[in-house]
Design a protein around this motif. Sequence first.
Motif, mmCIF file in Angstrom:
data_model
loop_
_atom_site.group_PDB
_atom_site.id
_atom_site.type_symbol
_atom_site.label_atom_id
_atom_site.label_comp_id
_atom_site.label_asym_id
_atom_site.label_seq_id
_atom_site.Cartn_x
_atom_site.Cartn_y
_atom_site.Cartn_z
ATOM 1 N N ARG A 285 0.815 -1.218 0.000
ATOM 2 C CA ARG A 285 0.000 0.000 0.000
ATOM 3 C C ARG A 285 0.847 1.266 0.000
ATOM 4 O O ARG A 285 0.618 2.187 -0.779
ATOM 5 N N ASP A 286 1.814 1.303 0.904
ATOM 6 C CA ASP A 286 2.656 2.494 0.998
ATOM 7 C C ASP A 286 3.454 2.718 -0.289
ATOM 8 O O ASP A 286 3.663 3.860 -0.717
ATOM 9 N N ALA A 287 3.904 1.618 -0.904
ATOM 10 C CA ALA A 287 4.683 1.756 -2.134
ATOM 11 C C ALA A 287 3.830 2.363 -3.248
ATOM 12 O O ALA A 287 4.304 3.200 -4.027
ATOM 13 N N LEU A 288 2.561 1.972 -3.333
ATOM 14 C CA LEU A 288 1.682 2.489 -4.381
ATOM 15 C C LEU A 288 1.460 3.989 -4.229
ATOM 16 O O LEU A 288 1.525 4.741 -5.206
ATOM 17 N N VAL A 289 1.197 4.437 -2.998
ATOM 18 C CA VAL A 289 0.890 5.860 -2.821
ATOM 19 C C VAL A 289 2.147 6.724 -2.897
ATOM 20 O O VAL A 289 2.107 7.843 -3.414
ATOM 21 N N THR A 290 3.288 6.199 -2.421
ATOM 22 C CA THR A 290 4.510 6.997 -2.536
ATOM 23 C C THR A 290 5.002 7.031 -3.984
ATOM 24 O O THR A 290 5.493 8.061 -4.459
ATOM 25 N N GLY A 291 4.850 5.924 -4.680
ATOM 26 C CA GLY A 291 5.216 5.914 -6.094
ATOM 27 C C GLY A 291 4.371 6.887 -6.896
ATOM 28 O O GLY A 291 4.873 7.591 -7.785
ATOM 29 N N LYS A 292 3.071 6.947 -6.581
ATOM 30 C CA LYS A 292 2.192 7.891 -7.277
ATOM 31 C C LYS A 292 2.551 9.328 -6.901
ATOM 32 O O LYS A 292 2.552 10.226 -7.761
ATOM 33 N N ALA A 293 2.886 9.563 -5.637
ATOM 34 C CA ALA A 293 3.250 10.911 -5.212
ATOM 35 C C ALA A 293 4.502 11.397 -5.945
ATOM 36 O O ALA A 293 4.577 12.556 -6.371
ATOM 37 N N MET A 294 5.474 10.519 -6.136
ATOM 38 C CA MET A 294 6.681 10.905 -6.863
ATOM 39 C C MET A 294 6.362 11.186 -8.326
ATOM 40 O O MET A 294 6.910 12.124 -8.934
ATOM 41 N N PHE A 295 5.477 10.405 -8.910
ATOM 42 C CA PHE A 295 5.063 10.640 -10.292
ATOM 43 C C PHE A 295 4.391 12.004 -10.412
ATOM 44 O O PHE A 295 4.633 12.758 -11.370
ATOM 45 N N GLN A 296 3.556 12.342 -9.440
ATOM 46 C CA GLN A 296 2.878 13.637 -9.449
ATOM 47 C C GLN A 296 3.881 14.790 -9.324
ATOM 48 O O GLN A 296 3.726 15.838 -9.974
ATOM 49 N N MET A 297 4.899 14.611 -8.493
ATOM 50 C CA MET A 297 5.912 15.654 -8.354
ATOM 51 C C MET A 297 6.653 15.863 -9.667
ATOM 52 O O MET A 297 6.968 16.997 -10.058
ATOM 53 N N ALA A 298 6.925 14.766 -10.378
ATOM 54 C CA ALA A 298 7.570 14.887 -11.685
ATOM 55 C C ALA A 298 6.663 15.633 -12.664
ATOM 56 O O ALA A 298 7.125 16.491 -13.431
ATOM 57 N N LEU A 299 5.358 15.325 -12.644
ATOM 58 C CA LEU A 299 4.417 16.040 -13.507
ATOM 59 C C LEU A 299 4.377 17.523 -13.174
ATOM 60 O O LEU A 299 4.307 18.375 -14.062
ATOM 61 N N ASP A 300 4.420 17.827 -11.885
ATOM 62 C CA ASP A 300 4.381 19.238 -11.488
ATOM 63 C C ASP A 300 5.600 19.998 -11.985
ATOM 64 O O ASP A 300 5.515 21.191 -12.301
ATOM 65 N N SER A 301 6.736 19.327 -12.057
ATOM 66 C CA SER A 301 7.927 19.999 -12.584
ATOM 67 C C SER A 301 7.766 20.334 -14.061
ATOM 68 O O SER A 301 8.479 21.188 -14.592
ATOM 69 N N LEU A 302 6.796 19.676 -14.716
ATOM 70 C CA LEU A 302 6.492 19.926 -16.126
ATOM 71 C C LEU A 302 5.204 20.731 -16.296
ATOM 72 O O LEU A 302 4.656 20.807 -17.394
ATOM 73 N N GLY A 303 4.721 21.325 -15.208
ATOM 74 C CA GLY A 303 3.502 22.134 -15.283
ATOM 75 C C GLY A 303 2.227 21.349 -15.094
ATOM 76 O O GLY A 303 1.159 21.768 -15.564
ATOM 77 N N GLY A 304 2.301 20.227 -14.414
ATOM 78 C CA GLY A 304 1.149 19.336 -14.299
ATOM 79 C C GLY A 304 -0.046 19.914 -13.587
ATOM 80 O O GLY A 304 -1.183 19.650 -13.956
ATOM 81 N N SER A 305 0.160 20.686 -12.525
ATOM 82 C CA SER A 305 -0.991 21.250 -11.810
ATOM 83 C C SER A 305 -1.407 22.589 -12.396
ATOM 84 O O SER A 305 -2.597 22.899 -12.472
ATOM 85 N N GLN A 306 -0.440 23.381 -12.865
ATOM 86 C CA GLN A 306 -0.773 24.696 -13.411
ATOM 87 C C GLN A 306 -1.690 24.602 -14.619
ATOM 88 O O GLN A 306 -2.477 25.507 -14.891
ATOM 89 N N GLN A 307 -1.619 23.474 -15.347
ATOM 90 C CA GLN A 307 -2.444 23.354 -16.548
ATOM 91 C C GLN A 307 -3.932 23.438 -16.228
ATOM 92 O O GLN A 307 -4.712 23.963 -17.036
ATOM 93 N N PHE A 308 -4.342 22.982 -15.059
ATOM 94 C CA PHE A 308 -5.768 23.007 -14.725
ATOM 95 C C PHE A 308 -6.232 24.420 -14.390
ATOM 96 O O PHE A 308 -7.361 24.803 -14.715
ATOM 97 N N TYR A 309 -5.384 25.190 -13.721
ATOM 98 C CA TYR A 309 -5.757 26.566 -13.407
ATOM 99 C C TYR A 309 -5.857 27.396 -14.684
ATOM 100 O O TYR A 309 -6.760 28.208 -14.853
ATOM 101 N N ARG A 310 -4.913 27.176 -15.589
ATOM 102 C CA ARG A 310 -4.995 27.829 -16.891
ATOM 103 C C ARG A 310 -6.191 27.301 -17.672
ATOM 104 O O ARG A 310 -6.887 28.047 -18.376
ATOM 105 N N GLY A 311 -6.453 26.002 -17.514
ATOM 106 C CA GLY A 311 -7.505 25.368 -18.290
ATOM 107 C C GLY A 311 -8.894 25.878 -17.974
ATOM 108 O O GLY A 311 -9.717 26.060 -18.880
ATOM 109 N N TYR A 312 -9.190 26.130 -16.698
ATOM 110 C CA TYR A 312 -10.561 26.544 -16.411
ATOM 111 C C TYR A 312 -10.818 27.971 -16.875
ATOM 112 O O TYR A 312 -11.929 28.297 -17.327
ATOM 113 N N VAL A 313 -9.800 28.830 -16.809
ATOM 114 C CA VAL A 313 -9.962 30.178 -17.363
ATOM 115 C C VAL A 313 -10.121 30.094 -18.876
ATOM 116 O O VAL A 313 -10.979 30.764 -19.469
#
Length: 283
Positions: free
Chosen positions: A217-245
């Motif tokens: 269980r812990d490996a799945l959630v930590t692995g996903k968290a690291m993947f999300q951090m990598a996406l954020d370095s490529l603008g992964g979360s900012q795209q949604f804020y730009r997207g709704y506008v």
Amino acid sequence: MEPAILVEKDGPVARLILNRPEKHNALKFDDLDTLVEALHEAEADDDIKVIILKGRGQSFCSGHDYNDAVRSYGLEVTEPGVKPRRPSQRSRLLRDRKLGENYMAFQYSLKPVIAQVQGWCTGAGLYLVELVDLAISADDARFSHSEQRLGLAGNTWHLNTQIMTYGPKKARELLLLGDNFDGRDAERLGLVNQSVPQEQLESTVEDWARRVAQHPRDALVTGKAMFQMALDSLGGSQQFYRGYVGHTLGTNLRLEEDEYNFLRERRDKGTTAAFKERNKVFD
């Protein structure tokens, strides 16, 4: 009436099932809210390790229920011959921010999500497939960004993800043309991990879910968290804020007399006829 979203739990696997088969699982705005609530419940359930997202009936998801979208945005004609007052930009931004947050929830799910795709997968349905961790489709599934023909023309919620998935030129092609492509093409494009004959779809998804669930269980959630951090370095979360506008702007266009006006055609001919006329313009 049955609920629009069904939830099944089977050991470490949760199944979130879109349940409007008569509408090819078109999502009302409230249905998407409910789907995200079910996703969060599965994230919080410590017995669940992996989540399958699927649709009941012929199709995975044909996008947003357009009649519901028109009502939700305050664009429905309520009196014959009386044009509705356009909603304020502040109300539109609030609505679109909520939609953006709902899409974002799937990219940032704490646990792996596998999409099981058959039949039609368009608009919002395709957004979900683009955003989840893994996807398997039937060979004869039909994908498209035909929603872009409603005046968006490449203005989406998650352009960063689409550019990373398809490459810049192919992303522009899929969004500007809105053409259909099948499961084999979806695998070639990198949208789905695997395309299989329809009769093998469910067993393949269930096998992948079982294999993913072998991880701690812990490996799945930590692995996903690291993947999300990598996406954020490529603008992964900012795209949604730009997207709704961008969505608020893109659905609030001034259309000239020589340009196709879906709302006007829908008012005069009905939703189904308006979609058919739209496709004649672009095909």
